[in-house]
Design a protein around this motif. Structure first.
Motif, mmCIF file in Angstrom:
data_model
loop_
_atom_site.group_PDB
_atom_site.id
_atom_site.type_symbol
_atom_site.label_atom_id
_atom_site.label_comp_id
_atom_site.label_asym_id
_atom_site.label_seq_id
_atom_site.Cartn_x
_atom_site.Cartn_y
_atom_site.Cartn_z
ATOM 1 N N TYR A 76 -11.437 -18.835 14.835
ATOM 2 C CA TYR A 76 -11.097 -18.072 16.045
ATOM 3 C C TYR A 76 -11.775 -18.005 17.223
ATOM 4 C CZ TYR A 76 -14.502 -14.859 14.993
ATOM 5 O OH TYR A 76 -15.896 -14.272 14.622
ATOM 6 N N TYR A 95 -8.396 -19.750 9.870
ATOM 7 C CA TYR A 95 -8.247 -18.936 11.308
ATOM 8 C C TYR A 95 -9.857 -18.425 11.557
ATOM 9 C CZ TYR A 95 -7.214 -16.643 15.808
ATOM 10 O OH TYR A 95 -7.145 -15.936 16.850
ATOM 11 N N SER A 116 -3.730 -18.188 8.025
ATOM 12 C CA SER A 116 -4.141 -17.118 8.835
ATOM 13 C C SER A 116 -5.202 -16.322 8.195
ATOM 14 C CB SER A 116 -2.700 -16.081 8.950
ATOM 15 O OG SER A 116 -2.464 -15.767 7.897
ATOM 16 N N THR A 117 -5.614 -15.083 8.718
ATOM 17 C CA THR A 117 -6.278 -14.130 8.103
ATOM 18 C C THR A 117 -5.197 -13.263 7.330
ATOM 19 O OG1 THR A 117 -6.068 -12.680 10.138
ATOM 20 C CG2 THR A 117 -7.859 -13.968 9.815
ATOM 21 N N GLN A 148 -1.739 -17.483 14.174
ATOM 22 C CA GLN A 148 -3.203 -17.612 13.881
ATOM 23 C C GLN A 148 -3.344 -19.069 13.087
ATOM 24 O OE1 GLN A 148 -4.687 -14.600 11.526
ATOM 25 N NE2 GLN A 148 -5.078 -13.037 13.472
#
Length: 541
Positions: free
Chosen positions: A422, A418, A383-384, A398
Motif C-alpha cells: 500500500y 496489499y 486485499s486487506t 486494493q
C-alpha cells in the motif's frame, strides 16, 4: 457495405433531392457510375447511376425499371416522366452542377465504406467492445450507444460530450442499468416476450422506459438465454431512416461478435458471476440493488471478506478454468467463492482470518500454489481483511493495486498482499503533488559516498530501522562488530544531520527507502538473521 436508398437521400439532402421510386423495389448500392452519353448502361441494381434528365429520356423502359438514377433536371418534368412508366429516379434541381453532386456522392460513399472497413478490421483484429462501439458512433453524433450484458452491466458506450439526459447520464456514470430502468423493461413487457424480443433491429418511439426514441437489438445464446442489448438512445436529435439503416448494419455485426467471443474465448457468465461483478463495481449508493445480488449469491451480509484477484499475463480461458479447479482443491483456508471475473479469477475469502494466517496457509501449500500461478502465468493480489460485502469494490481496488506493485517490484514472487504494497500506492499519489526527492531521499543519497566503498551505509541504516533499532541484530545482518555498528550509526547521523531517536524522522527515512525501491523498480531484501535454535527470523515491514 451496401448503401440503401434512404442513406442516398440523406447524402443528397442539401441539393433539395426528391425521390420518385417504385414501392416494389428496394435498392442496396455498392458503387456510383456516371451515365455514358454514347451508350446505355448494362443495368445493375447495386450501382447508383448519375446523369442528366436528357440522358434519362433516351433509356429504355427495361433499364429504367431495373436501376435507380440520380438525374439533374426540372422536378415537375421528372415527376411527370416517372408517373407514366416504371422508373426509379431521384431529382436534383438544375441549378446544381452534375460534378458537384457526383463529388458529394463519391465522398459520402467513401466515408461509409471507410466506416465499414474500420468496423470489419476491428472485428478481425478482435478489438474490445469499446473500440467497436466508438467506431459505430461516428454517424450518431451526441446520441449515446450503450451495449450491456445479461446483468445489465455496461460493456461499452459512446459518451456524449455534455450531459443531456438524466437517465442516460446515470447509466453511464454508474456503469449499469439501475432498478428503475429494468423496471421499465418489465413494464414494456420485455421479460414476457423473452428470447423473441428485439431479435431484429427495432425502433421504438417515445414514450418509452427512457422517455426518448431508441433503436435496439438483443443478443441471445443458442438456448434462448438473454445475453445483452445494443441500444442507441436519441437524446440529442430525432432519429432518421438513415440512422436506422446504419444501426441495422452495425448492430447485427456487433451482436455476432459478442456471441462469438462468448462462445470461443469466454464462458457465458453465470448469474453468480454477473452478480459478483455488480458487487465489485458498485458502491453503497446502490445498497438495495447490491443486497438483492448478495442474496442471490447466498453470501451472508453480516460476514466480512477478503478478496484475491489473480491477474494473467495473457488470459486464456482453459488455463483460467484449470486454475479455478486447482485452487478449490489446494486452498487450506476458508473461502466463499472462486469464480471468473472479466479476464481474471476472483477468490472471495473469509475476512476474519488474519494476514499472517493466510500467509501461513499459503506457505503450507506454497509450492503447489506457485506451480498453479506459474503454469497459468498468473499473479495473485490480496486485499486487506474485514471488508463488509457492500464495500467489495474497495477490496477489489486494493487487490489490483497489490498485483500492480507486486509485479513491478517483485515479479518472481507471484502473490502479493496489499498490506505489504500500500505504501507504494500512497507514494505514487504523493508524487502527483510533491517532489519525492523532497522527502529524505536527497539526504539518503548523501550516504552514497564513493570514498567509503567498503561501507554500505544505506544498508546499515535500513537494517537498523527495520530491526527496531537493534544494534546486535543489525551487527549480525551486516557481519560487523556491534561497536563498529554504533560508530557507523553516529557517523550516519552526522552526515544526515538527523536525530534517529525521533520517531517521525525514522518514519520519513523508511518511506524514503520505499521511494528508492519504487524508483529502482525492485524491492530490497528483508533483513534475515538466525535464532538461537538456528531457524531463520524475518523482519516484515
Amino acid at each position: 457495405m451496401q448503401i440503401v436508398q434512404s442513406i442516398i437521400l440523406d447524402l443528397l439532402k442539401r441539393f433539395d433531392a426528391k425521390a420518385f421510386l417504385s414501392e416494389e423495389k428496394t435498392f442496396h448500392f455498392q458503387k456510383i457510375q456516371l451515365l455514358d452519353p454514347g451508350s446505355p448502361p448494362a443495368p445493375q441494381e447495386n450501382i447508383l447511376y448519375l446523369g442528366s434528365f436528357a440522358q434519362v429520356l433516351h433509356l429504355s423502359q427495361a433499364i429504367l425499371h431495373k436501376v435507380c438514377i440520380v438525374c439533374i433536371g426540372e422536378e415537375e418534368e421528372i415527376r411527370a416522366f416517372a408517373a407514366g412508366r416504371p422508373a426509379n429516379l431521384i431529382a436534383i434541381p438544375p441549378q446544381y452542377a452534375l460534378a458537384t453532386v457526383a463529388n458529394e456522392l463519391y465522398a459520402g460513399f467513401e466515408r461509409l465504406q471507410s466506416w465499414s472497413r474500420d468496423l470489419e478490421t476491428a472485428i478481425l483484429t478482435r478489438q474490445d467492445y469499446q473500440v467497436l462501439v466508438s467506431i459505430c458512433a461516428r454517424f450518431f453524433g451526441e446520441n449515446p450507444i450503450i451495449m450491456i450484458n445479461s446483468s445489465y452491466t455496461v460493456l461499452a458506450a459512446s459518451m456524449p460530450s455534455v450531459p443531456s439526459h438524466k437517465g442516460i447520464d446515470e447509466i453511464l456514470r454508474c456503469g449499469y442499468y439501475p432498478k428503475d430502468v429494468t423496471d421499465g423493461f418489465a413494464r414494456m413487457g420485455y421479460q414476457a416476450k423473452g428470447p423473441h424480443a428485439f431479435v431484429t433491429p427495432t425502433f421504438k418511439h417515445s414514450p418509452s422506459y427512457m422517455e426518448c426514441p431508441y433503436m435496439v437489438l438483443a443478443s441471445h445464446a443458442d438456448n434462448g438465454i438473454f445475453l445483452g442489448l445494443i441500444t442507441v438512445y436519441f437524446t440529442a436529435d430525432d432519429p432518421t431512416d438513415t440512422h436506422f439503416a446504419l444501426f441495422s448494419y452495425f448492430a447485427p455485426k456487433l451482436r455476432q461478435y459478442y456471441l462469438d467471443r462468448n462462445h470461443e474465448n469466454t464462458l457465458s457468465p453465470t448469474p453468480l458471476e454477473e452478480f459478483i461483478a455488480d458487487l465489485v463495481n458498485h458502491t453503497r449508493k446502490d445498497e438495495t440493488f447490491l443486497m438483492d445480488r448478495a442474496r442471490s449469491l447466498r453470501l451472508p451480509l453480516s460476514a466480512t471478506y477478503r478478496l484475491c484477484v489473480i491477474y494473467f499475463e495473457e488470459f486464456i480461458l482453459p488455463q483460467a478454468v484449470y486454475m479455478m479447479n486447482r485452487l478449490k482443491g489446494c486452498l487450506r483456508f476458508p473461502f466463499f467463492r472462486v469464480l471468473l471475473y472479466h479476464n481474471s479469477v476472483l477468490m472471495l475469502l473469509h475476512g476474519d482470518i488474519s494476514s499472517l494466517r493466510v500467509i501461513d496457509e499459503i506457505h503450507e501449500s506454497l509450492e503447489e500454489f506457485r506451480e498453479i500461478l506459474r503454469i497459468s502465468k498468473g499473479y495473485a493480489g490480496f486485499s486487506t481483511a474485514s471488508f463488509p460485502l457492500l464495500k467489495l469494490d474497495i477490496a477489489y481496488k486494493q487487490a489490483l493495486a497489490a498485483v500492480h506493485y507486486g509485479m513491478l517490484l517483485s515479479p518472481e514472487k507471484g502473490f502479493y498482499f496489499y498490506s505489504h504494497y500500500y505504501i507504494y500506492e500512497m507514494i505514487d499519489d504523493y508524487k502527483n503533488r510533491y517532489e519525492l526527492e523532497d522527502m529524505y531521499v536527497k539526504k539518503l543519497r548523501q550516504l552514497e559516498n564513493p570514498s567509503e566503498k567498503c561501507y554500505d551505509n544505506l544498508a546499515l541504516l535500513r537494517n537498523y530501522l527495520l530491526t527496531e533499532r537493534s544494534i546486535s541484530v543489525t551487527a549480525k545482518i551486516m557481519h560487523m562488530h556491534r561497536n563498529s555498528v554504533i560508530y557507523r550509526l553516529n557517523k550516519i547521523q552526522d552526515i544526515l544531520g538527523l536525530d534517529l531517536d525521533n520517531p517521525d524522522v525514522r518514519l520519513r527515512l523508511l518511506i524514503s527507502f520505499k521511494i528508492l525501491e519504487l524508483q529502482a523498480g525492485h524491492t530490497l531484501p528483508v533483513p534475515v538473521t538466525a535464532t538461537q535454535d538456528g531457524g531463520p527470523v524475518s523482519f516484515f515491514e
